[in-house]
Design a protein around this motif. Structure first.
Motif, PDB file in Angstrom:
ATOM      1  N   ARG A 225       1.115  -1.057  -0.821  1.00 20.87           N
ATOM      2  CA  ARG A 225       0.157   0.012   0.430  1.00 20.87           C
ATOM      3  C   ARG A 225       0.993   0.698   0.399  1.00 20.87           C
ATOM      4  O   ARG A 225       1.942   0.945  -0.075  1.00 20.87           O
ATOM      5  CB  ARG A 225      -0.741   0.621   1.457  1.00 20.87           C
ATOM      6  CG  ARG A 225      -1.832  -1.056   1.252  1.00 20.87           C
ATOM      7  CD  ARG A 225      -2.700  -1.376   0.140  1.00 20.87           C
ATOM      8  NE  ARG A 225      -3.919  -2.257  -0.118  1.00 20.87           N
ATOM      9  CZ  ARG A 225      -3.524  -3.882  -0.627  1.00 20.87           C
ATOM     10  NH1 ARG A 225      -2.827  -3.755  -1.350  1.00 20.87           N
ATOM     11  NH2 ARG A 225      -4.129  -4.522  -0.265  1.00 20.87           N
ATOM     12  N   LYS A 227       1.695   3.620   2.251  1.00 19.90           N
ATOM     13  CA  LYS A 227       1.898   3.622   3.051  1.00 19.90           C
ATOM     14  C   LYS A 227       3.452   2.810   3.603  1.00 19.90           C
ATOM     15  O   LYS A 227       4.721   2.741   4.529  1.00 19.90           O
ATOM     16  CB  LYS A 227       1.535   3.348   4.353  1.00 19.90           C
ATOM     17  CG  LYS A 227       1.161   2.169   4.453  1.00 19.90           C
ATOM     18  CD  LYS A 227       0.150   1.913   6.049  1.00 19.90           C
ATOM     19  CE  LYS A 227      -0.222  -0.592   5.743  1.00 19.90           C
ATOM     20  NZ  LYS A 227      -0.928  -0.374   7.002  1.00 19.90           N
ATOM     21  N   ASP A 228       3.517   1.813   3.033  1.00 24.54           N
ATOM     22  CA  ASP A 228       5.086   0.957   2.268  1.00 24.54           C
ATOM     23  C   ASP A 228       5.510   1.519   1.466  1.00 24.54           C
ATOM     24  O   ASP A 228       6.952   0.570   1.206  1.00 24.54           O
ATOM     25  CB  ASP A 228       4.547  -0.023   1.959  1.00 24.54           C
ATOM     26  CG  ASP A 228       3.782  -1.368   2.492  1.00 24.54           C
ATOM     27  OD1 ASP A 228       3.582  -1.503   3.934  1.00 24.54           O
ATOM     28  OD2 ASP A 228       2.136  -1.915   1.815  1.00 24.54           O
ATOM     29  N   ASP A 230       8.222   4.923  -0.257  1.00 23.66           N
ATOM     30  CA  ASP A 230       9.526   6.368  -0.156  1.00 23.66           C
ATOM     31  C   ASP A 230       9.649   6.326  -1.066  1.00 23.66           C
ATOM     32  O   ASP A 230      10.317   5.848  -1.853  1.00 23.66           O
ATOM     33  CB  ASP A 230      11.066   5.796   1.051  1.00 23.66           C
ATOM     34  CG  ASP A 230      10.793   6.692   1.757  1.00 23.66           C
ATOM     35  OD1 ASP A 230      10.671   8.390   1.111  1.00 23.66           O
ATOM     36  OD2 ASP A 230      12.773   6.629   1.229  1.00 23.66           O
TER      37      ASP A 230
END
Length: 372
Positions: A225, A227-228, A230
């Protein structure tokens, strides 16, 4: 979502309207996401599409027999059999493509030799994707698909059976094997890619562009997702990494895309999102020009073949008004009708010419031609 009921004869069923390149490009992204959500199973995709038509539209509605007998007209639904005719007309709009001789046999040979086919770590949900596995050599010589390939490589763990046994299924990250990005790519005599959607493909991502922005499609594991990740976008660089390592034995975050952009962008206006196994990165261009590639060092496209046409809606309101006025006046001129200024009673504003130069009067030319 109603359409007038067409005739039940073949004469009433015309070919579906074609989409221009911009419309096709806009629809590709959600269709790619839907295909990824169905794990590449076209049966699921078609079932979802026709289920939508059945539940949310009048595509499956047919008139009541009594209304048909009484000649009552309605704009809902279709005459019985016409919906199927529309489907066939849409299907037959595109030609069948024959698989080149020997390709199927080569792929079958690859599937039978797992030692030569590096693949991403398997999951309980993605065992059906094993047939998508190919060797690195095959990836570089075959032609492009419509979905970006996950840039995650299983590495030496796919070649060493001992390492496979040492890694338990609970320790493996669910990474799906996605189709190759480089299938179907065509090149010109100079070795440049022939653009598709005004963009191209690399082993790590696919990309398209307009004059104002570039869209990068990166294949990612379906379980990840937003949030995984960078993601870093600066005026001249792009970096897309995972927060954590994704493969067994990997000690650093996995790098999907990283490098220097070929042109400057506006980071504040650039965005990224994750949809069904695909990360979509939209880069807002600082200068309105077509790019030959996205990251320096990647394969380039032939920018001379880019479709540089712009829709009138892409311009500001004042420019749109001027363009529509010009188009209207040209149409009126060819029909021998008055221009917009003449209709509104406005005097025609003719800019002054240098001394000794005069405008060509079409009426005078016509009179001269008649005298001849």
């Amino acid at each position: 979502m109603s359409l007038p009921i067409p005739s039940t004869s073949n004469v009433g069923i015309s070919a579906p309207p074609k989409l221009d390149p911009r419309q096709t490009q806009a629809m590709d992204a959600p269709l790619i996401a839907l295909t990824q959500q169905c794990n590449g199973d076209l049966r699921q995709l078609l079932f979802a599409f026709f289920s939508f038509l059945n539940r949310r539209t009048d595509f499956y509605l047919i008139p009541h027999p009594d209304d048909v007998q009484e000649g009552v007209s309605t704009t809902m639904g279709f005459a019985e059999g016409d919906a199927e005719k529309l489907l066939l007309a849409a299907f037959r709009q595109f030609p069948l493509r024959r698989i080149p001789k020997g390709v199927a046999a080569r792929k079958a040979g690859i599937a039978k030799s797992p030692a030569s086919a590096p693949s991403a770590p398997k999951t309980d949900q993605t065992t059906s994707n094993a047939t998508n596995t190919t060797t690195d050599k095959t990836t570089t010589t075959t032609k492009a698909n419509s979905t970006p390939e996950s840039s995650i490589d299983a590495g030496s763990s796919a070649d060493d059976p001992k390492k496979k046994q040492d890694v338990s299924s609970s320790d493996r990250d669910p990474v799906e094997s996605l189709p190759s990005n480089m299938k179907g790519i065509e090149y010109n005599e100079d070795g440049l890619q022939i653009p598709v959607g005004n963009g191209g493909s690399t082993p790590r991502y696919k990309w398209t562009q307009t004059l104002e922005e570039t869209t990068v499609l990166i294949g990612i594991p379906n379980n990840l997702r937003g949030k995984d990740f960078d993601v870093s976008l600066t005026s001249s660089k792009i970096s897309v990494k995972s927060i954590k390592p994704l493969l067994p034995g990997q000690s650093t975050p996995h790098v999907f895309v990283e490098g220097t952009l070929v042109e400057k962008i506006r980071p504040a206006e650039s965005t990224w999102t994750v949809e069904g196994g695909v990360m979509i990165v939209t880069l807002d261009k600082l200068q309105k020009k077509f790019w030959s590639t996205v990251v320096e060092g990647d394969e380039q496209i032939d920018t001379e073949l880019v479709d540089s046409r712009r829709h009138i809606s892409d311009y500001d309101e004042a420019t749109q008004a001027q363009l529509r006025k010009i188009i209207f006046d040209q149409t009126q001129y060819h029909k021998g009708l008055p221009s917009s200024d003449e209709i509104l009673g406005k005097p025609s504003v003719i800019p002054p010419l240098p001394a000794g130069v005069e405008y060509i009067d079409k009426k005078k030319l016509d009179e001269v031609e008649k005298k001849k």
